[in-house]
Design a protein around this motif. Sequence first.
Motif, PDB file in Angstrom:
ATOM      1  N   GLN A  10      -8.864   1.715  -0.536  1.00  0.00           N
ATOM      2  CA  GLN A  10      -7.624   1.058  -0.970  1.00  0.00           C
ATOM      3  C   GLN A  10      -6.984   1.804  -2.136  1.00  0.00           C
ATOM      4  O   GLN A  10      -5.754   1.901  -2.229  1.00  0.00           O
ATOM      5  N   THR A  11      -7.821   2.337  -3.007  1.00  0.00           N
ATOM      6  CA  THR A  11      -7.298   3.127  -4.127  1.00  0.00           C
ATOM      7  C   THR A  11      -6.687   4.415  -3.619  1.00  0.00           C
ATOM      8  O   THR A  11      -5.635   4.861  -4.110  1.00  0.00           O
ATOM      9  N   LEU A  12      -7.318   5.025  -2.612  1.00  0.00           N
ATOM     10  CA  LEU A  12      -6.812   6.273  -2.056  1.00  0.00           C
ATOM     11  C   LEU A  12      -5.431   6.080  -1.444  1.00  0.00           C
ATOM     12  O   LEU A  12      -4.560   6.955  -1.577  1.00  0.00           O
ATOM     13  N   VAL A  13      -5.204   4.942  -0.793  1.00  0.00           N
ATOM     14  CA  VAL A  13      -3.888   4.660  -0.210  1.00  0.00           C
ATOM     15  C   VAL A  13      -2.816   4.646  -1.303  1.00  0.00           C
ATOM     16  O   VAL A  13      -1.729   5.200  -1.134  1.00  0.00           O
ATOM     17  N   LYS A  14      -3.136   4.020  -2.434  1.00  0.00           N
ATOM     18  CA  LYS A  14      -2.187   3.991  -3.548  1.00  0.00           C
ATOM     19  C   LYS A  14      -1.926   5.403  -4.069  1.00  0.00           C
ATOM     20  O   LYS A  14      -0.783   5.767  -4.384  1.00  0.00           O
ATOM     21  N   TYR A  15      -2.979   6.208  -4.164  1.00  0.00           N
ATOM     22  CA  TYR A  15      -2.826   7.580  -4.634  1.00  0.00           C
ATOM     23  C   TYR A  15      -1.951   8.392  -3.667  1.00  0.00           C
ATOM     24  O   TYR A  15      -1.160   9.245  -4.096  1.00  0.00           O
ATOM     25  N   ILE A  16      -2.097   8.125  -2.365  1.00  0.00           N
ATOM     26  CA  ILE A  16      -1.305   8.852  -1.377  1.00  0.00           C
ATOM     27  C   ILE A  16       0.182   8.567  -1.569  1.00  0.00           C
ATOM     28  O   ILE A  16       1.013   9.486  -1.571  1.00  0.00           O
TER      29      ILE A  16
END
Length: 243
Positions: free
Chosen positions: A223-229
């Motif tokens: 979920q954090t990676l999606v925000k970073y993307i």
Amino acid sequence: MTLVLIILIALFGALVRTVFGFGEALVTMPLLALVGFNIESSTALIGILGLLVALPATFKYHTKIDFAVVRRLVFGSLFGVPVGIALIKYVDRSLVLHLFGLFLICYGAYSLIKVLRQRPTQAHLKANGWDYVAGIISGALGSAFNSHGVPVVIYGTLKKWPVDTMRGILQAHFVCVGIIVVASQIASGFWSLEVIKLLMFIVPLLLVVIPFGNWLSAHIASQTLVKYIYLLLIIFGGLLVFR
């Protein structure tokens, strides 16, 4: 000193690709331009490095790859590659990059706000035919600016692919399209002796950068990676608009 900077920039791009699965060209191309590196040589260098980084990543995520989707994306890219070559040769490069940058900022900001407000959205573009359209856009931007990953990432977020599935499809697509893109760049005269010399320095260092990038990505929650993307899309768009 310039040689060292070019190598460091290329390695930084490889790290970004390893951690997030895309975006190395949007980071490195503006930086290489700042140090005065030839645009065609930059395109050739980042193109081949992207292919080399994608190979081990494809093997790592091979169980998550939807090969039917990859086939459709690659087939579309075959039609997009010559469009991209024509873009870089005959169309105002700044205009294309600025429009692309504005789109990334708007899409990234809109999507990030929705995620932060925890407002889930349904998948869009469900029909398989959209795979071909995404492939065409990817092939065009890939051959012109080595940015074939961004259209696939945006497409994957619209279709709500799980993070690991997106990584697998992205890297398999990078390998297939990367071969086509690199071949088209060689045929178009983008390669030079300078590019080959740089690769001799950079490729051995990838043996350090790629494992380090894999370690970093393993410690980032999905979920954090999606925000970073989404945040990266905004940053990349800004780099293109304000470069």
